[in-house]
Design a protein around this motif. Structure first.
Motif, PDB file in Angstrom:
ATOM      1  N   LEU A   1       0.841  -1.197   0.000  1.00  0.00           N
ATOM      2  CA  LEU A   1       0.000   0.000   0.000  1.00  0.00           C
ATOM      3  C   LEU A   1       0.874   1.244   0.000  1.00  0.00           C
ATOM      4  N   HIS A   2       0.444   2.254  -0.731  1.00  0.00           N
ATOM      5  CA  HIS A   2       1.172   3.515  -0.779  1.00  0.00           C
ATOM      6  C   HIS A   2       0.528   4.566   0.121  1.00  0.00           C
TER       7      HIS A   2
ATOM      8  N   ALA B   1      -4.477  11.071   6.575  1.00  0.00           N
ATOM      9  CA  ALA B   1      -3.833  10.049   5.740  1.00  0.00           C
ATOM     10  C   ALA B   1      -2.422   9.781   6.230  1.00  0.00           C
ATOM     11  N   ILE B   2      -1.938   8.605   5.857  1.00  0.00           N
ATOM     12  CA  ILE B   2      -0.540   8.243   6.106  1.00  0.00           C
ATOM     13  C   ILE B   2       0.001   7.652   4.808  1.00  0.00           C
ATOM     14  N   LEU B   3       1.226   8.028   4.489  1.00  0.00           N
ATOM     15  CA  LEU B   3       1.874   7.528   3.279  1.00  0.00           C
ATOM     16  C   LEU B   3       2.873   6.434   3.631  1.00  0.00           C
ATOM     17  N   GLU B   4       3.170   5.623   2.658  1.00  0.00           N
ATOM     18  CA  GLU B   4       4.118   4.523   2.849  1.00  0.00           C
ATOM     19  C   GLU B   4       5.439   5.023   3.447  1.00  0.00           C
ATOM     20  N   ALA B   5       5.921   6.169   2.981  1.00  0.00           N
ATOM     21  CA  ALA B   5       7.192   6.711   3.463  1.00  0.00           C
ATOM     22  C   ALA B   5       7.113   7.151   4.927  1.00  0.00           C
TER      23      ALA B   5
ATOM     24  N   TRP C   1       5.355   5.560   7.278  1.00  0.00           N
ATOM     25  CA  TRP C   1       5.131   4.407   8.171  1.00  0.00           C
ATOM     26  C   TRP C   1       6.458   3.894   8.675  1.00  0.00           C
ATOM     27  N   PRO C   2       6.571   3.608   9.981  1.00  0.00           N
ATOM     28  CA  PRO C   2       7.852   3.104  10.505  1.00  0.00           C
ATOM     29  C   PRO C   2       8.194   1.734   9.925  1.00  0.00           C
ATOM     30  N   PRO C   3       9.472   1.454   9.730  1.00  0.00           N
ATOM     31  CA  PRO C   3       9.869   0.146   9.182  1.00  0.00           C
ATOM     32  C   PRO C   3       9.520  -0.984  10.144  1.00  0.00           C
ATOM     33  N   ARG C   4       9.201  -2.126   9.575  1.00  0.00           N
ATOM     34  CA  ARG C   4       8.868  -3.300  10.385  1.00  0.00           C
ATOM     35  C   ARG C   4      10.126  -4.023  10.794  1.00  0.00           C
ATOM     36  N   ALA C   5      10.113  -4.548  11.963  1.00  0.00           N
ATOM     37  CA  ALA C   5      11.285  -5.295  12.478  1.00  0.00           C
ATOM     38  C   ALA C   5      11.316  -6.700  11.923  1.00  0.00           C
TER      39      ALA C   5
END
Length: 60
Positions: free
Chosen positions: A4-5, A50-54, A56-60
């Protein structure tokens, strides 16, 4: 990963607690939709978030 973007949502303007929750997890306020929905025989405003892909915090 879903690929998702962008994820967006609307929340009633009269619900600041919900707005704060979405803000805490990274959603950004993008604007107010005036008299966007009918509720209890009245037109009510909604807040677009809204939230953008960039963002979102990276997943561990």
């Amino acid at each position: 990963m879903l690929g998702l973007h962008r994820i967006e949502l609307e929340v009633y303007s009269s619900n600041p607690r919900a707005q704060r929750v979405h803000d805490k997890v990274g959603f950004a306020h993008e604007g107010t939709r005036r008299q966007a929905l009918r509720f209890d025989e009245e037109w009510v405003d909604t807040e677009l978030m809204a939230i953008l892909e960039a963002d979102w915090p990276p997943r561990a």
